[in-house]
Design an enzyme around this catalytic site. Structure first.
Site, short mmCIF file in Angstrom:
data_model
loop_
_atom_site.label_atom_id
_atom_site.label_comp_id
_atom_site.label_asym_id
_atom_site.label_seq_id
_atom_site.Cartn_x
_atom_site.Cartn_y
_atom_site.Cartn_z
N CYS A 177 38.00 -0.67 -15.09
CA CYS A 177 38.27 -1.47 -13.89
C CYS A 177 39.67 -2.07 -13.84
O CYS A 177 40.49 -1.67 -13.02
CB CYS A 177 37.24 -2.59 -13.78
SG CYS A 177 35.56 -1.97 -13.63
N1 LIG Z 1 31.78 0.11 -16.01
C1 LIG Z 1 31.90 -1.06 -15.43
O1 LIG Z 1 31.85 -2.09 -16.10
C2 LIG Z 1 32.09 -1.19 -13.94
C3 LIG Z 1 31.98 -2.47 -13.36
C4 LIG Z 1 32.13 -2.60 -11.99
C5 LIG Z 1 32.42 -1.48 -11.23
N2 LIG Z 1 32.54 -0.25 -11.81
C6 LIG Z 1 32.81 0.88 -10.94
O2 LIG Z 1 31.60 1.63 -10.79
C7 LIG Z 1 31.88 3.02 -10.68
C8 LIG Z 1 31.13 3.79 -11.75
O3 LIG Z 1 31.61 3.41 -13.02
P1 LIG Z 1 30.79 3.65 -14.35
O4 LIG Z 1 31.45 2.82 -15.37
O5 LIG Z 1 29.34 3.48 -14.12
O6 LIG Z 1 31.11 5.20 -14.60
P2 LIG Z 1 30.36 6.16 -15.63
O7 LIG Z 1 31.33 7.24 -15.95
O8 LIG Z 1 29.75 5.37 -16.74
O9 LIG Z 1 29.15 6.77 -14.80
C9 LIG Z 1 29.33 7.59 -13.71
C10 LIG Z 1 28.26 8.66 -13.73
O10 LIG Z 1 28.41 9.42 -12.54
C11 LIG Z 1 28.11 10.77 -12.84
N3 LIG Z 1 28.67 11.61 -11.78
C12 LIG Z 1 29.96 11.96 -11.57
N4 LIG Z 1 30.07 12.72 -10.46
C13 LIG Z 1 28.84 12.84 -9.95
C14 LIG Z 1 28.30 13.51 -8.83
N5 LIG Z 1 29.08 14.19 -7.98
N6 LIG Z 1 26.97 13.44 -8.62
C15 LIG Z 1 26.16 12.77 -9.47
N7 LIG Z 1 26.61 12.11 -10.55
C16 LIG Z 1 27.93 12.14 -10.79
C17 LIG Z 1 28.72 10.97 -14.21
O11 LIG Z 1 28.15 12.09 -14.87
C18 LIG Z 1 28.38 9.63 -14.90
O12 LIG Z 1 27.16 9.68 -15.59
C19 LIG Z 1 33.40 3.13 -10.77
O13 LIG Z 1 33.95 3.11 -9.49
C20 LIG Z 1 33.80 1.86 -11.50
O14 LIG Z 1 35.12 1.49 -11.21
C21 LIG Z 1 32.36 -0.09 -13.15
#
Ligand SMILES: NC(=O)c1ccc[n+]([C@@H]2O[C@H](COP(=O)([O-])OP(=O)(O)OC[C@H]3O[C@@H](n4cnc5c(N)ncnc54)[C@H](O)[C@@H]3O)[C@@H](O)[C@H]2O)c1
Length: 425
Positions: free
Chosen positions: A259
């Site tokens: 982030c």
């Molecule tokens: N990790 C955090 O602490 C956090 C906090 C707030 C916001 N975010 C935001 O949330 C979003 C997700 O982050 P995250 O950390 O969960 O990512 P992550 O990589 O842990 O998880 C994302 C998942 O999406 C899957 N994926 C990718 N493309 C896909 C598709 N086309 N169809 C289905 N599944 C698909 C991936 O395989 C993965 O398992 C990002 O925008 C991030 O900036 C993350």
């Protein structure tokens, strides 16, 4: 109600858990078949998310994970939590969001709600998602509902969970906002409705930009106070006693995670379309990305005081994750630190209780395994760097058995014995 969650990662999985706990049926979608398999077997692919709960979800008939996107027509609401990283040119990489919307548009049916949770620039829902979703032949506001609700998940935070963190929700129109509130009420305690998707998108970017800039400020002060022989940590502790007008931010070896190092640059990119430069963000980025270099300098000075050079020194980096008590290494400054030290000829190992080995990242391929922490291994190293302050570490023990300690997190603040071996960086 059936809720579909696309992307079962750090954000999607806890979200699935909260909807499940709230009594909804949850259908999780992910393109990572290994993850889908693990989750359906009741195992958590993410270390800090308890396997126990995933196991009970997997056993229940109210939860299933799938890679079959044709099932996107099943849920009443589809919440999207896929990655939004930066490209190599540091521009928004919207490929995951686009691919997800393309998949949804093939199966979208009347009455469904689609919500983006991924962090992004203001305008994404309306400018990028809407045209793709309307390729389905359905119209937002008439046939389906559309909203944006940013995720505020803070992995490893013991005080707040997905359910108890207030959630901002912005709708494409009034009906979409109403529908989104109805859906989220099942899982989230406090909802904060706002007047548009753009307000919700911008609010999330504001939160993360605020953190990025404030961390940069204390990182800069850390370098200045270090030269002045003033302990920045004690300064922050003193300033924090002011009961109003001051929020404490802490310096470190650099910025990490999915982030804070990334999201503000989504806004920088968007600002260019409006002919504006986001100077605060650029400056904060410059300072924060420079921090691993500062740590390397402190390492060189500490070795120099012992008549040693960094070239050929044996160094153990403690903590690979970007923050304590989680297994996430995305953008972790430890990776940059290790690479910089190696480039200068140091022999570097690492230990991280959460990460037994390194995996290939877009920018790093370290191919290393976590070393066991024993008295004997500690003796092998000229210097130990505390890069992540995991609470599993026994800092008294570390200081006792290390020859020299570079502490980038003030993790040794309560250590009484052997303080002369500690250098704060
Ligand atoms: N990790 C955090 O602490 C956090 C906090 C707030 C916001 N975010 C935001 O949330 C979003 C997700 O982050 P995250 O950390 O969960 O990512 P992550 O990589 O842990 O998880 C994302 C998942 O999406 C899957 N994926 C990718 N493309 C896909 C598709 N086309 N169809 C289905 N599944 C698909 C991936 O395989 C993965 O398992 C990002 O925008 C991030 O900036 C993350």
């Amino acid at each position: 109600m059936t809720v579909g969650i696309v992307g079962l990662g750090y954000v999607g999985l806890p979200l699935a858990r909260e909807f499940y706990n709230g009594g909804a049926s949850v259908l999780g979608f992910d393109i990572n078949s290994a993850s889908v398999k693990m989750i359906n077997q009741g195992k958590s692919p993410i270390k800090h998310i308890q396997g126990k709960l995933i196991a009970s979800m997997a056993k229940s008939d109210r939860f299933e994970a799938t890679g079959d996107m044709s099932r996107l027509s099943e849920p009443d609401a589809i919440l999207i939590a896929v990655p939004t990283p930066l490209t190599e040119n540091r521009e928004p990489d919207m490929t995951y969001v686009v691919a997800t919307c393309e998949a949804i548009s093939q199966f979208l049916r009347k009455g469904q709600l689609v919500v983006l949770e991924s962090t992004t620039y203001p305008g994404t829902t309306r400018e990028l998602m809407l045209p793709i979703l309307e390729r389905s032949g359905l119209k937002a506001g008439r046939d389906f509902y559309l909203a944006y609700s940013p995720e505020r998940e803070d992995p490893g935070n013991k005080d707040f969970s997905t359910a108890t963190i207030p959630k901002v929700v912005g709708g494409f129109d009034k009906a979409s906002l109403k529908k989104a509130i109805e859906v989220y009420e099942v899982a989230i305690e406090t909802l904060v409705p706002v007047s548009s998707c753009e307000i919700a998108e911008a609010a999330k970017i504001l939160e993360n930009t605020y953190r990025c800039i404030n961390i940069a400020m204390v990182n800069e002060l850390k370098m200045l106070f270090d030269r002045m022989d003033i302990d920045v940590w004690e300064v922050i502790r003193a300033a924090s006693t002011k009961p109003f007008g001051y929020n404490a931010f802490y310096p470190g070896p650099g910025l990490g995670g999915h982030c804070i190092p990334i999201d503000p640059f989504y806004l920088t990119w968007k600002a260019r379309q409006y002919g504006l430069a986001t100077r605060f963000i650029e400056l904060a980025g410059e300072i924060n990305t420079d921090m691993p270099h500062f740590v390397v300098e402190k390492v060189m000075d500490a070795l120099n005081d012992k008549r040693k050079s960094l070239n050929g020194a044996k160094i153990l980096v403690l903590g690979l994750a970007y923050k304590p008590d989680i297994d996430d290494v995305r953008e972790s400054p430890s990776l940059e630190l290790i690479e910089l030290l190696q480039k200068k000829g140091a022999k570097v190992d690492y230990n991280d209780p959460y990460l037994p080995q390194t995996h290939k990242q877009r920018d790093y391929d370290l191919n290393m395994k976590s070393k066991k922490l024993t008295e004997k291994t500690m003796q092998k190293y000229d210097l130990v760097i505390i890069a992540t302050n995991h609470s599993d570490y026994d800092y008294d023990w570390i200081v006792k058995h290390a020859k020299l300690v570079i502490d980038t997190r003030n993790a040794t603040s309560n250590v009484k014995q052997g303080r002369r071996k500690i250098v704060k960086a």
